[in-house]
Design a protein around this motif. Sequence first.
Motif, PDB file in Angstrom:
ATOM      1  N   MET A 118       0.859  -1.179   0.000  1.00 28.57           N
ATOM      2  CA  MET A 118       0.000   0.000   0.000  1.00 28.57           C
ATOM      3  C   MET A 118       0.896   1.230   0.000  1.00 28.57           C
ATOM      4  O   MET A 118       1.823   1.316   0.813  1.00 28.57           O
ATOM      5  N   LEU A 119       0.608   2.139  -0.899  1.00 23.07           N
ATOM      6  CA  LEU A 119       1.343   3.398  -0.989  1.00 23.07           C
ATOM      7  C   LEU A 119       0.372   4.544  -0.737  1.00 23.07           C
ATOM      8  O   LEU A 119      -0.779   4.497  -1.172  1.00 23.07           O
ATOM      9  N   ARG A 120       0.866   5.573  -0.065  1.00 25.58           N
ATOM     10  CA  ARG A 120       0.133   6.843  -0.015  1.00 25.58           C
ATOM     11  C   ARG A 120       0.932   7.793  -0.887  1.00 25.58           C
ATOM     12  O   ARG A 120       2.103   8.087  -0.614  1.00 25.58           O
ATOM     13  N   VAL A 121       0.296   8.243  -1.943  1.00 25.07           N
ATOM     14  CA  VAL A 121       0.949   9.066  -2.956  1.00 25.07           C
ATOM     15  C   VAL A 121       0.292  10.442  -2.946  1.00 25.07           C
ATOM     16  O   VAL A 121      -0.938  10.545  -2.888  1.00 25.07           O
ATOM     17  N   VAL A 122       1.092  11.494  -3.003  1.00 23.35           N
ATOM     18  CA  VAL A 122       0.560  12.861  -3.043  1.00 23.35           C
ATOM     19  C   VAL A 122       1.128  13.558  -4.271  1.00 23.35           C
ATOM     20  O   VAL A 122       2.353  13.597  -4.467  1.00 23.35           O
ATOM     21  N   VAL A 123       0.218  14.067  -5.099  1.00 24.68           N
ATOM     22  CA  VAL A 123       0.585  14.727  -6.350  1.00 24.68           C
ATOM     23  C   VAL A 123      -0.279  15.970  -6.549  1.00 24.68           C
ATOM     24  O   VAL A 123      -1.234  16.202  -5.805  1.00 24.68           O
ATOM     25  N   ALA A 124       0.018  16.727  -7.592  1.00 24.30           N
ATOM     26  CA  ALA A 124      -0.719  17.966  -7.851  1.00 24.30           C
ATOM     27  C   ALA A 124      -2.138  17.702  -8.341  1.00 24.30           C
ATOM     28  O   ALA A 124      -3.090  18.321  -7.867  1.00 24.30           O
ATOM     29  N   ASP A 125      -2.281  16.766  -9.281  1.00 22.61           N
ATOM     30  CA  ASP A 125      -3.582  16.561  -9.909  1.00 22.61           C
ATOM     31  C   ASP A 125      -3.600  15.211 -10.623  1.00 22.61           C
ATOM     32  O   ASP A 125      -2.642  14.442 -10.538  1.00 22.61           O
ATOM     33  N   THR A 131       1.195  10.398 -14.662  1.00 27.70           N
ATOM     34  CA  THR A 131       2.643  10.333 -14.908  1.00 27.70           C
ATOM     35  C   THR A 131       3.304   9.425 -13.877  1.00 27.70           C
ATOM     36  O   THR A 131       4.130   8.573 -14.225  1.00 27.70           O
ATOM     37  N   PHE A 132       2.936   9.591 -12.605  1.00 29.38           N
ATOM     38  CA  PHE A 132       3.471   8.736 -11.549  1.00 29.38           C
ATOM     39  C   PHE A 132       3.115   7.273 -11.810  1.00 29.38           C
ATOM     40  O   PHE A 132       3.965   6.388 -11.720  1.00 29.38           O
ATOM     41  N   TYR A 133       1.849   7.009 -12.143  1.00 28.89           N
ATOM     42  CA  TYR A 133       1.370   5.648 -12.381  1.00 28.89           C
ATOM     43  C   TYR A 133       2.176   4.967 -13.490  1.00 28.89           C
ATOM     44  O   TYR A 133       2.604   3.818 -13.345  1.00 28.89           O
ATOM     45  N   LYS A 134       2.386   5.680 -14.574  1.00 25.31           N
ATOM     46  CA  LYS A 134       3.155   5.112 -15.697  1.00 25.31           C
ATOM     47  C   LYS A 134       4.585   4.788 -15.269  1.00 25.31           C
ATOM     48  O   LYS A 134       5.139   3.755 -15.641  1.00 25.31           O
TER      49      LYS A 134
END
Length: 169
Positions: A118-125, A131-134
């Motif tokens: 499990m990751l908690r990911v924080v991004v702009a939108d 982009t992160f997923y790819k």
Amino acid sequence: MAKGFFSTDMDREMDAIDRKILTVLQADANISIAELADRVGLSQTPCWKRIQRLEQTGVIIKRVALVAPEKIGLGLTVFVQIETADHSGPWLEKFAQSAAAMPEVMEFYRMAGDVDYMLRVVVADMAAYDTFYKKLIETIPLKNVTSRFAMERIKATTAYKVPDLPKAS
């Protein structure tokens, strides 16, 4: 006597004052030593020595400034569940190094149950998450990736409730 949180020459457990220090510092790490010492009932030098010991033994990991992510343009929090078909040591080592190196990953856990990580990911939108997923799926083979998008942060804290001393029996 059972070993506590410390592995020092003194090999002592945390007492009530250590626990008070941790509680106060979690609320305000910028508090002056004088104010902290007053709140926990010590003079300044013993209080400072206790803080140093808590740091040296790894109870206090570090002191930081907490930032509101939305105030710096990071408005999307995503919980990413990952399943893998490979549970080998080399796979885990490569995956752990790759995912931990991604600055968008704020927390990273190996899980028990039907989800492996499990990751908690924080991004702009959403575009930034895409982009992160790819980047994530190109890193190493994954069986399944499920993304859950947070609609609203209702509670967020970094402060742990420090347990009271165990009752003497």
